[in-house]
Design a protein around this motif. Structure first.
Motif, PDB file in Angstrom:
ATOM      1  N   GLN A  37      58.276 -10.063   6.376  1.00  0.00           N
ATOM      2  CA  GLN A  37      57.868 -10.096   4.967  1.00  0.00           C
ATOM      3  C   GLN A  37      56.360  -9.967   4.832  1.00  0.00           C
ATOM      4  O   GLN A  37      55.864  -9.340   3.898  1.00  0.00           O
ATOM      5  CB  GLN A  37      58.343 -11.411   4.333  1.00  0.00           C
ATOM      6  CG  GLN A  37      57.928 -11.616   2.919  1.00  0.00           C
ATOM      7  CD  GLN A  37      58.704 -10.778   1.936  1.00  0.00           C
ATOM      8  OE1 GLN A  37      59.809 -10.366   2.230  1.00  0.00           O
ATOM      9  NE2 GLN A  37      58.125 -10.521   0.796  1.00  0.00           N
ATOM     10  N   THR A  40      54.677  -6.577   4.330  1.00  0.00           N
ATOM     11  CA  THR A  40      54.591  -5.983   2.996  1.00  0.00           C
ATOM     12  C   THR A  40      53.297  -6.373   2.297  1.00  0.00           C
ATOM     13  O   THR A  40      52.801  -5.623   1.466  1.00  0.00           O
ATOM     14  CB  THR A  40      55.791  -6.386   2.133  1.00  0.00           C
ATOM     15  OG1 THR A  40      55.826  -7.804   1.997  1.00  0.00           O
ATOM     16  CG2 THR A  40      57.093  -5.895   2.742  1.00  0.00           C
ATOM     17  N   TYR A  41      52.730  -7.546   2.645  1.00  0.00           N
ATOM     18  CA  TYR A  41      51.439  -7.925   2.065  1.00  0.00           C
ATOM     19  C   TYR A  41      50.363  -6.950   2.523  1.00  0.00           C
ATOM     20  O   TYR A  41      49.544  -6.487   1.718  1.00  0.00           O
ATOM     21  CB  TYR A  41      51.023  -9.335   2.469  1.00  0.00           C
ATOM     22  CG  TYR A  41      52.038 -10.426   2.277  1.00  0.00           C
ATOM     23  CD1 TYR A  41      53.012 -10.351   1.300  1.00  0.00           C
ATOM     24  CD2 TYR A  41      52.014 -11.546   3.077  1.00  0.00           C
ATOM     25  CE1 TYR A  41      53.933 -11.360   1.138  1.00  0.00           C
ATOM     26  CE2 TYR A  41      52.930 -12.566   2.914  1.00  0.00           C
ATOM     27  CZ  TYR A  41      53.884 -12.463   1.947  1.00  0.00           C
ATOM     28  OH  TYR A  41      54.786 -13.463   1.783  1.00  0.00           O
ATOM     29  N   MET A  76      51.793  -7.318  -7.811  1.00  0.00           N
ATOM     30  CA  MET A  76      52.955  -7.149  -6.925  1.00  0.00           C
ATOM     31  C   MET A  76      52.784  -7.941  -5.634  1.00  0.00           C
ATOM     32  O   MET A  76      53.752  -8.520  -5.121  1.00  0.00           O
ATOM     33  CB  MET A  76      53.167  -5.670  -6.616  1.00  0.00           C
ATOM     34  CG  MET A  76      53.703  -4.885  -7.783  1.00  0.00           C
ATOM     35  SD  MET A  76      53.796  -3.120  -7.457  1.00  0.00           S
ATOM     36  CE  MET A  76      54.862  -3.059  -6.059  1.00  0.00           C
ATOM     37  N   THR A  79      53.442 -11.585  -6.446  1.00  0.00           N
ATOM     38  CA  THR A  79      54.879 -11.774  -6.613  1.00  0.00           C
ATOM     39  C   THR A  79      55.591 -11.756  -5.267  1.00  0.00           C
ATOM     40  O   THR A  79      56.523 -12.529  -5.027  1.00  0.00           O
ATOM     41  CB  THR A  79      55.446 -10.684  -7.534  1.00  0.00           C
ATOM     42  OG1 THR A  79      54.745 -10.718  -8.770  1.00  0.00           O
ATOM     43  CG2 THR A  79      56.926 -10.883  -7.782  1.00  0.00           C
ATOM     44  N   ASP A  80      55.145 -10.889  -4.367  1.00  0.00           N
ATOM     45  CA  ASP A  80      55.721 -10.805  -3.033  1.00  0.00           C
ATOM     46  C   ASP A  80      55.516 -12.100  -2.261  1.00  0.00           C
ATOM     47  O   ASP A  80      56.407 -12.561  -1.550  1.00  0.00           O
ATOM     48  CB  ASP A  80      55.097  -9.630  -2.291  1.00  0.00           C
ATOM     49  CG  ASP A  80      55.861  -9.247  -1.056  1.00  0.00           C
ATOM     50  OD1 ASP A  80      57.012  -9.683  -0.897  1.00  0.00           O
ATOM     51  OD2 ASP A  80      55.310  -8.478  -0.239  1.00  0.00           O
ATOM     52  N   GLY A  84      58.607 -14.385  -1.073  1.00  0.00           N
ATOM     53  CA  GLY A  84      58.707 -14.664   0.357  1.00  0.00           C
ATOM     54  C   GLY A  84      58.778 -16.158   0.645  1.00  0.00           C
ATOM     55  O   GLY A  84      59.561 -16.599   1.496  1.00  0.00           O
TER      56      GLY A  84
END
Length: 115
Positions: A37, A40-41, A76, A79-80, A84
Motif C-alpha cells: 500500500q 501507492t504513496y 488522493m 485519502t490513501d 490504508g
C-alpha cells in the motif's frame, strides 16, 4: 531522473508482494500488505510533483504567475493514507480473532479453513 520515483514505487510494491507470497505468519502478511500500500504513496507523490512549483494557495499569487502543485493528487494521497490505516487495522483485528479461536497465526495450521 524522471523515472526514478516510479522505479522506487515498483520496487517497494514488489518487495511487499514478495514478502506476502513467502509469509508464514498472518501478522507478517498484514505488514507486507501495508508495504504494498505504501508504494501507492510514492506513486502519487511522483505523479503530483512539479519542478519549481509552490503550494496551491493563491492568496499571495496572481493566477498563472508561477506553477503550482495539483491539490487533487495531494488529497488522493491523504485519502490513501487513511484507507490504508483503516484496512490495516481491520486486518489486524481479524488476525487477533483468528488467534483467539484457533490458537495460531500460521496459515498452514488453520485446517478448518481448507475446502
Amino acid at each position: 531522473m524522471d523515472v526514478f520515483p516510479y522505479l522506487v514505487a515498483a520496487w517497494v510494491f514488489l518487495a511487499g508482494c514478495y514478502g506476502l507470497a513467502t509469509s508464514r505468519d498472518l501478522i507478517h502478511a498484514v505488514g507486507c500488505l501495508s508495504v504494498c500500500q505504501s508504494a501507492t504513496y510514492v506513486l502519487l507523490l511522483a505523479v503530483g510533483y512539479r519542478d519549481g512549483a509552490t503550494a496551491p494557495v493563491f492568496s499571495d499569487l496572481e493566477p498563472g504567475a508561477r506553477p503550482v502543485v495539483d491539490p487533487v493528487v495531494q488529497a488522493m494521497a491523504l485519502t490513501d493514507v487513511v484507507v490504508g490505516a483503516t484496512v490495516t487495522a481491520l486486518l489486524l483485528a481479524l488476525v487477533v480473532q483468528v488467534s483467539k479461536r484457533h490458537g495460531t497465526v500460521d496459515p498452514d495450521e488453520l485446517s478448518e479453513l481448507r475446502g
